[in-house]
Write an enzyme that holds these catalytic residues in place. Structure first.
Site, PDB file in Angstrom:
ATOM      1  CE  LYS A 187      -3.725   2.106   2.662  1.00 52.31           C
ATOM      2  NZ  LYS A 187      -4.661   1.933   3.770  1.00 52.31           N
ATOM      3  CD  GLU A 236       9.405  -5.761   7.094  1.00 51.85           C
ATOM      4  OE1 GLU A 236       9.110  -4.702   6.490  1.00 51.85           O
ATOM      5  OE2 GLU A 236       9.149  -5.925   8.301  1.00 51.85           O
ATOM      6  N   GLY A 291      -5.034  -2.312   5.036  1.00 45.52           N
ATOM      7  CA  GLY A 291      -4.222  -3.444   4.568  1.00 45.52           C
ATOM      8  C   GLY A 291      -4.889  -4.788   4.830  1.00 45.52           C
ATOM      9  NE  ARG A 292      -6.644  -4.349  10.973  1.00 48.22           N
ATOM     10  CZ  ARG A 292      -6.076  -3.150  11.030  1.00 48.22           C
ATOM     11  NH1 ARG A 292      -4.991  -2.904  10.324  1.00 48.22           N
ATOM     12  NH2 ARG A 292      -6.566  -2.193  11.790  1.00 48.22           N
ATOM     13  CD  GLU A 344      -2.262  -5.072  11.553  1.00 43.59           C
ATOM     14  OE1 GLU A 344      -1.413  -5.978  11.544  1.00 43.59           O
ATOM     15  OE2 GLU A 344      -2.533  -4.411  10.550  1.00 43.59           O
ATOM     16  CG  HIS A 397      -3.756 -36.316  16.035  1.00 42.33           C
ATOM     17  ND1 HIS A 397      -3.811 -37.644  16.387  1.00 42.33           N
ATOM     18  CD2 HIS A 397      -4.788 -36.107  15.179  1.00 42.33           C
ATOM     19  CE1 HIS A 397      -4.820 -38.220  15.746  1.00 42.33           C
ATOM     20  NE2 HIS A 397      -5.434 -37.312  15.013  1.00 42.33           N
ATOM     21  CE  LYS A 423       4.556  -1.239   7.833  1.00 41.65           C
ATOM     22  NZ  LYS A 423       3.687  -0.890   6.730  1.00 41.65           N
TER      23      LYS A 423
HETATM   24  C1  G6Q Z   1      -2.608  -4.080   7.755  1.00 40.33           C
HETATM   25  C2  G6Q Z   1      -1.387  -3.480   8.239  1.00 40.33           C
HETATM   26  C3  G6Q Z   1      -0.112  -4.153   7.802  1.00 40.33           C
HETATM   27  C4  G6Q Z   1       0.303  -3.807   6.378  1.00 40.33           C
HETATM   28  C5  G6Q Z   1       1.740  -4.263   6.172  1.00 40.33           C
HETATM   29  C6  G6Q Z   1       2.229  -3.983   4.781  1.00 40.33           C
HETATM   30  O1  G6Q Z   1      -3.710  -3.674   8.005  1.00 40.33           O
HETATM   31  O2  G6Q Z   1      -1.369  -2.137   7.972  1.00 40.33           O
HETATM   32  O3  G6Q Z   1      -0.185  -5.545   7.939  1.00 40.33           O
HETATM   33  O4  G6Q Z   1      -0.541  -4.392   5.459  1.00 40.33           O
HETATM   34  O5  G6Q Z   1       2.570  -3.633   7.102  1.00 40.33           O
HETATM   35  O6  G6Q Z   1       2.133  -2.628   4.478  1.00 40.33           O
HETATM   36  P1  G6Q Z   1       2.267  -2.150   3.011  1.00 40.33           P
HETATM   37  O7  G6Q Z   1       1.174  -2.741   2.213  1.00 40.33           O
HETATM   38  O8  G6Q Z   1       2.214  -0.653   3.058  1.00 40.33           O
HETATM   39  O9  G6Q Z   1       3.602  -2.645   2.510  1.00 40.33           O
END
Ligand code: G6Q
Length: 556
Positions: free
Chosen positions: A206, A212, A267-268, A353, A384, A512
């Site tokens: 996003k 990463e 994001g989620r 989250e 199990h 971050k």
């Molecule tokens: C989701 C969070 C988090 C995010 C990641 C990746 O709701 O904000 O999980 O999706 O940190 O972020 P970017 O999409 O900005 O790389």
């Protein structure tokens, strides 16, 4: 006391808890109550049985009173109206618009967002058709065979979960890979399996600034350039999904190969947006549309049902009963489906989250729990492993059991066993096994009384352990869409009752920032002094050990 625990509805529930906390669930099934029929709900391809809970009719009614008193109806309407309910980031929360199948406009900041959603969906579908048909060629003119999604968190878990869950619908012309971890093992292990001439990388971020993802994307780009020896190859092998056009361009991905989404998609909550590109590539654009339609069925149910008849509200309030009155510390989800194996990870992010927050929307500390540890794994494997604690441990762990009526694998014997295990576990958790029954069984087996006395207590199951069972018609795009949307709205309801902002994630942002601060110090030769003693010590320990290792390996 906070405004929540101070409420009359809350205090009435507290008294109700004192009256009914130890009631056996089985009592609610006594004849004439017709509880299974009244406490189950068919919604689209989902059948949800929430009858096995420590919740009486009276308690459910009081929980609904609390939901109403928290202004749930108006909060729900505000979300659907596109108000900036994510006020700490000053954003609307409109994942519901991404799956809006009606002609109803949905506005963010006064603008109807539906035209641009449809436009991006069309671009995604065109691109998907080209890749799946082989019209889209790699730099050396070969068809794409492998798709690598590079993203993390919300830009990874949704597509990874859905592509895995929808295996029977996934084209066999493409192989899908997901790289999230900055641990080089993740990317290098994936690259080993790939032919650069036939690989498509989708960089999903996003913000397009996540350490990463950008590290993995840069390494993948270097790998591709090293193999194909021409920077124009990037054009054919990299596409991006982001809200940040400038950063995508700077990375070297052509803007015409960028698929956009918007700041009002969290994001989620983003698998419904262009972040769902790997899903669309996997199952095709028509099936992706079914995923959206499945979610829309639940959206419409949530948007239009009276609170007391709303399935996500009921499920949310049942959880609140356990979290805030029984003080349950965790909840679990057990998909009896190998294909749904990433669902617990996906839901863990969605729940923890969204509602793992410590202040109210007005910024005041809460004096009640705002969530639980969400965990789970596939049934029957869990039986199990961790089910021992569910059956005989001291913690109350409300659990969701998920199973499908149909399997696609043509092995009915396997499927009947899978389903029977699922149902039997919820029965065992509900009914338990009394000491008297254990003793009778042991007597029938001819055990001597001394052995019965010694072993019987260990073989007793207290039961009365709550579960919800969700039976899917089958695990197809539409039903998966409904299932995910059901959890999303449940999480929303809980956030309203707990009075937290379910749509920000300052805890993630912290990680971050910190990662870059420590990273810059790892490159310095002097000792670290700016942190607490433990952190300074760890940074120095790593730096010194690395320097020592390099000295040993260096030229002598
Ligand atoms: C989701 C969070 C988090 C995010 C990641 C990746 O709701 O904000 O999980 O999706 O940190 O972020 P970017 O999409 O900005 O790389």
């Amino acid at each position: 006391m906070s405004s929540l625990t101070d409420m009359q509805e809350w205090q009435v529930l507290q008294k109700q808890f004192e009256l009914e906390a130890d009631n056996p669930i089985l009592k609610y099934f006594e004849s004439g109550q017709n509880r299974f029929a009244r406490w189950s709900h068919k919604l689209g391809g989902l059948f949800v049985d929430y009858s096995k809970h420590r919740v009486s009719d009276k308690t459910m009614q009081l929980l609904m009173d609390l939901a109403m008193a928290r202004g749930l109806e108006s909060s729900r309407d505000q979300m659907f109206a596109g108000n900036n309910i994510n006020f700490t980031e000053d954003r609307a929360v409109l994942h519901i618009a991404l799956r809006n199948q009606s002609a109803r406009p949905i506005r963010a900041n006064g603008e109807d967002v539906m035209p641009k959603i449809k436009q991006v969906l069309q671009r995604l579908a065109d691109f998907t058709d080209k890749v799946r048909s082989g019209e889209w060629k790699g730099y050396s003119g070969k068809k794409i065979t492998d798709v690598v999604n590079i993203g993390i968190g919300g830009s990874d878990l949704g597509p990874r979960m859905a592509v895995t869950a929808l295996r029977p619908f996934v084209t066999d012309k493409l192989k899908f890979h997901f790289v999230a971890n900055v641990d080089g093992a993740d990317l290098s292990n994936t690259l080993k399996q790939l032919n650069p001439q036939t690989t498509l990388f989708i960089v999903e971020s996003k913000t397009f600034s996540t350490q990463e993802t950008l590290t993995n994307a840069r390494t993948a780009r270097a790998w591709l350039l090293d193999k194909l020896k021409n920077k124009d190859a990037i054009l054919k092998h990299f596409v991006a999904v982001s809200v940040n056009r400038a950063a995508v361009k700077e990375f070297g991905i052509a803007i015409e190969h960028m698929f956009e989404f918007w700041d009002w998609v969290g994001g989620r909550y983003s698998l419904w947006s262009a972040i769902g590109l790997p899903i669309m590539l996997a199952i095709g654009s028509a099936r992706f549309q079914e995923l959206l339609s499945g979610a829309y069925i639940v959206d419409e149910h949530f948007r239009t049902s009276p609170i007391a008849e709303s399935l996500p509200v009921k499920l949310a309030m049942i959880d609140i009963w356990y979290v805030n009155f029984y003080h349950a510390k965790s909840r679990a989800v057990f998909p009896y489906s190998y294909d749904l194996r990433y669902l617990p990870h996906y839901l863990q992010q969605a729940e923890m989250e969204s509602n793992g927050k410590q202040v109210t929307r007005e910024g005041r500390p809460v004096d009640y729990s705002t969530g639980v540890v969400s965990w789970g794994a596939t049934g029957v494997n869990s039986q199990h492993a961790n089910f021992q604690m569910l059956h005989q441990g001291t913690q109350l762990v409300p659990a969701d059991f998920i199973v499908a009526l149909q399997s696609f694998d043509g092995l009915p014997d396997h499927h009947d066993k899978l389903v029977s295990n699922c149902i039997a576990q919820t029965e065992a958790l509900l009914c338990g096994k009394s000491e008297q029954r254990v003793r009778e069984e042991m007597q029938r087996q001819g055990c001597p009384i001394s052995e019965i006395d010694k072993l019987a207590p260990h073989r007793v199951f207290s039961g009365n352990r709550p579960t919800t069972t969700m039976v899917l018609d089958q695990i197809d795009p539409e039903t998966l869409g409904s299932l995910i949307a059901l959890y999303e709205h449940k999480i929303f309801v809980q956030g309203i009752v707990w009075d937290v902002n379910s749509f920000d994630q300052w805890g993630v942002e912290l990680g971050k920032d910190l990662a870059n601060t420590v990273l810059s110090e790892l490159a310095q030769t002097s000792s670290s002094t700016t942190h607490d003693a433990s952190t300074n010590g760890l940074i120095d320990y790593y730096k010194n050990s690395k320097a020592e290792a390099q000295r040993k390996c260096g030229p002598d």
